[in-house]
Motif scaffolding. Structure first.
Motif, PDB file in Angstrom:
ATOM      1  N   PHE A 139      -4.712 -26.858  -1.812  1.00 34.17           N
ATOM      2  CA  PHE A 139      -5.634 -25.378  -1.911  1.00 34.17           C
ATOM      3  C   PHE A 139      -5.671 -25.071  -3.545  1.00 34.17           C
ATOM      4  CE2 PHE A 139      -5.031 -20.850  -3.203  1.00 34.17           C
ATOM      5  CZ  PHE A 139      -6.206 -20.247  -2.478  1.00 34.17           C
ATOM      6  N   GLU A 140      -4.523 -25.390  -4.264  1.00 30.36           N
ATOM      7  CA  GLU A 140      -4.485 -25.444  -5.875  1.00 30.36           C
ATOM      8  C   GLU A 140      -5.601 -26.195  -6.322  1.00 30.36           C
ATOM      9  OE1 GLU A 140      -2.010 -25.993  -9.822  1.00 30.36           O
ATOM     10  OE2 GLU A 140      -0.934 -26.027  -7.664  1.00 30.36           O
ATOM     11  N   THR A 141      -5.832 -27.381  -5.737  1.00 34.36           N
ATOM     12  CA  THR A 141      -6.892 -28.356  -6.225  1.00 34.36           C
ATOM     13  C   THR A 141      -8.208 -27.845  -6.225  1.00 34.36           C
ATOM     14  OG1 THR A 141      -5.496 -30.297  -6.285  1.00 34.36           O
ATOM     15  CG2 THR A 141      -7.892 -30.602  -6.021  1.00 34.36           C
ATOM     16  N   TRP A 142      -8.448 -27.161  -4.901  1.00 31.24           N
ATOM     17  CA  TRP A 142      -9.610 -26.557  -4.447  1.00 31.24           C
ATOM     18  C   TRP A 142     -10.132 -25.147  -5.348  1.00 31.24           C
ATOM     19  CZ3 TRP A 142     -10.536 -21.610  -2.243  1.00 31.24           C
ATOM     20  CH2 TRP A 142     -11.893 -21.301  -1.836  1.00 31.24           C
ATOM     21  N   LYS A 194     -13.073 -24.660  -8.152  1.00 30.09           N
ATOM     22  CA  LYS A 194     -14.146 -23.532  -7.860  1.00 30.09           C
ATOM     23  C   LYS A 194     -14.025 -22.813  -9.165  1.00 30.09           C
ATOM     24  CE  LYS A 194     -15.662 -22.146  -4.876  1.00 30.09           C
ATOM     25  NZ  LYS A 194     -17.278 -22.064  -4.108  1.00 30.09           N
ATOM     26  N   GLU A 195     -12.766 -22.502  -9.693  1.00 34.49           N
ATOM     27  CA  GLU A 195     -12.601 -21.848 -11.002  1.00 34.49           C
ATOM     28  C   GLU A 195     -13.415 -22.575 -12.239  1.00 34.49           C
ATOM     29  OE1 GLU A 195     -10.898 -18.247 -12.629  1.00 34.49           O
ATOM     30  OE2 GLU A 195     -10.700 -19.121 -10.765  1.00 34.49           O
ATOM     31  N   ASP A 196     -13.235 -23.964 -12.237  1.00 29.41           N
ATOM     32  CA  ASP A 196     -13.841 -24.599 -13.306  1.00 29.41           C
ATOM     33  C   ASP A 196     -15.557 -24.401 -13.101  1.00 29.41           C
ATOM     34  OD1 ASP A 196     -11.528 -25.331 -14.481  1.00 29.41           O
ATOM     35  OD2 ASP A 196     -11.556 -27.299 -13.276  1.00 29.41           O
ATOM     36  N   PHE A 202      -9.300 -17.327  -7.786  1.00 33.24           N
ATOM     37  CA  PHE A 202      -8.054 -17.186  -7.508  1.00 33.24           C
ATOM     38  C   PHE A 202      -7.032 -17.048  -8.795  1.00 33.24           C
ATOM     39  CE2 PHE A 202      -9.544 -18.641  -3.468  1.00 33.24           C
ATOM     40  CZ  PHE A 202      -9.265 -17.583  -2.861  1.00 33.24           C
ATOM     41  N   PHE A 203      -7.727 -17.736  -9.841  1.00 31.87           N
ATOM     42  CA  PHE A 203      -7.017 -18.054 -11.173  1.00 31.87           C
ATOM     43  C   PHE A 203      -7.067 -16.745 -11.932  1.00 31.87           C
ATOM     44  CE2 PHE A 203      -6.868 -22.028  -9.601  1.00 31.87           C
ATOM     45  CZ  PHE A 203      -5.384 -22.391  -9.523  1.00 31.87           C
ATOM     46  N   GLY A 204      -7.757 -15.827 -11.337  1.00 31.15           N
ATOM     47  CA  GLY A 204      -8.009 -14.447 -12.298  1.00 31.15           C
ATOM     48  C   GLY A 204      -7.645 -13.103 -11.095  1.00 31.15           C
ATOM     49  N   PHE A 205      -7.252 -13.571  -9.908  1.00 37.97           N
ATOM     50  CA  PHE A 205      -6.849 -12.742  -8.665  1.00 37.97           C
ATOM     51  C   PHE A 205      -6.288 -11.471  -9.167  1.00 37.97           C
ATOM     52  CE2 PHE A 205      -4.820 -11.075  -4.918  1.00 37.97           C
ATOM     53  CZ  PHE A 205      -5.752 -10.858  -4.216  1.00 37.97           C
ATOM     54  N   PHE A 206      -5.160 -11.661  -9.509  1.00 41.45           N
ATOM     55  CA  PHE A 206      -4.314 -10.449  -9.855  1.00 41.45           C
ATOM     56  C   PHE A 206      -4.823  -9.327 -10.762  1.00 41.45           C
ATOM     57  CE2 PHE A 206      -1.471 -13.608  -7.950  1.00 41.45           C
ATOM     58  CZ  PHE A 206      -0.894 -12.940  -6.734  1.00 41.45           C
TER      59      PHE A 206
END
Length: 329
Positions: free
Chosen positions: A145-148, A152-154, A224-228
């Motif tokens: 999931f982290e790789t996916w 997506k973030e990149d 997800f790397f800007g989710f919070f």
């Protein structure tokens, strides 16, 4: 906390059961924002773009014509999916008036000015969370999931870079319309005006409604790397809407947040500032502390204003109802 009764029409977007209304809202937004809006935007964008628009929309492009075509696609998708379809949903499916979303209120200009400073202070206050979220790692069991999610973030970062490479002031104005104005209006109408209200009606718990709506708001961006930080921002918009009962307030807050990013990127490109709006590095801790204190103070100012000047709203049939008496949270 206020007790929400089923007869309190100030908090009704629909006369249906809250669950059915919520499902219909999601269907409306899906059809408009995921299907019809993008297809219509792609059809128009393809007419003005000399290249493989479908591929470039997924990977970004340095083709000089991509900026305009991408903005057209994104703008039409947002306008159709987040403004036109939700408005049609309220007016023609639910047969409700839009006027209760935007009641006349005294000293609204003061509140909107406070919202500007609140937006700046809040971004500084949550900058450590933004930095932490941008580099967070998942457990080994969630490595796939982290790789996916990172891919997506990149991909999103590449597209954003292509759509924020401004060659003129007119590009900036178009970006403000597509990135700040349309999402400000559309996303607040959907997530605060419709979804938050119906979750409140269903749960009779305003805090649960605000945070659930903010969670959906953040998750639907699939970044997800800007989710919070986006979750916290959505909650902030939810509370200022709850306090004010006026959708103009979170719309303006949302606009200010997005516009700061657009203007900041343009100023950086023009070498007018060394501040990098795309850098997630946390502000120095003394500045973070100032941001936290300022956020608390400005939030109190807005809350106290509406405590002393209770919004006088109308129900969704247009009839007058009792003033909003207690904005305590």
């Amino acid at each position: 906390m206020r007790n929400l009764s089923m007869s309190d029409h100030r908090n009704l977007v629909s006369d249906r059961s809250p669950f059915l209304s919520f499902v219909l809202i999601l269907i409306t937004v899906f059809i408009g924002f995921v299907v019809v809006g993008p297809l219509l935007g792609f059809a128009v964008g393809s007419q003005i773009y000399d290249g493989n628009l479908l591929n470039d929309l997924q990977t970004g492009s340095d083709n000089p014509g991509f900026f305009l075509a991408g903005m057209v696609v994104q703008g039409i998708a947002a306008f159709v999916g987040l403004v036109v379809f939700p408005v049609m949903h309220i007016r023609f499916l639910e047969h409700k008036s839009l006027s209760p979303f935007f009641p006349d209120q005294p000293k609204l200009g003061q509140i909107l000015l406070a919202v500007v400073f609140l937006g700046v202070a809040f971004l500084v206050a949550i900058s450590p969370i933004s930095e932490w979220n941008s580099v967070m790692h998942f457990p080994e069991s969630m490595k796939a999931f982290e790789t996916w999610a990172r891919e997506k973030e990149d991909m999103a970062a590449k597209i954003t870079e292509s759509l924020t490479h401004f060659s003129s002031l007119s590009d900036v104005m178009l970006a403000l319309l597509v990135i700040a104005v349309l999402p400000g209006v559309g996303e607040e109408l959907v997530f605060r005006g419709m979804i938050q209200r119906e979750l409140w009606r269903s749960s009779q718990n305003i805090h649960l409604a605000i945070w659930t709506s903010a969670f959906i708001f953040s998750a639907i961006h699939i970044q997800f790397f800007g989710f919070f930080p986006r979750l916290l921002l959505g909650a902030l918009f939810g509370y200022v809407y709850y306090w004010s009962d006026n959708l103009w307030v979170p719309i303006f807050a949302h606009f200010v947040n997005n516009a700061m990013g657009v203007v900041g990127i343009y100023m950086s490109q023009q070498k007018l500032t060394e501040l990098n709006m795309e850098d997630n590095t946390a502000a120095p801790w003394p500045l973070v502390l100032v941001g936290v204190v300022a956020t608390a103070g400005l939030s109190y100012f807005i809350w106290n204003h509406y405590r002393q000047n209770p919004p006088n709203v109308k129900d969704f049939s247009g009839s007058s109802v009792l003033p909003h008496q207690d904005p305590l949270v």
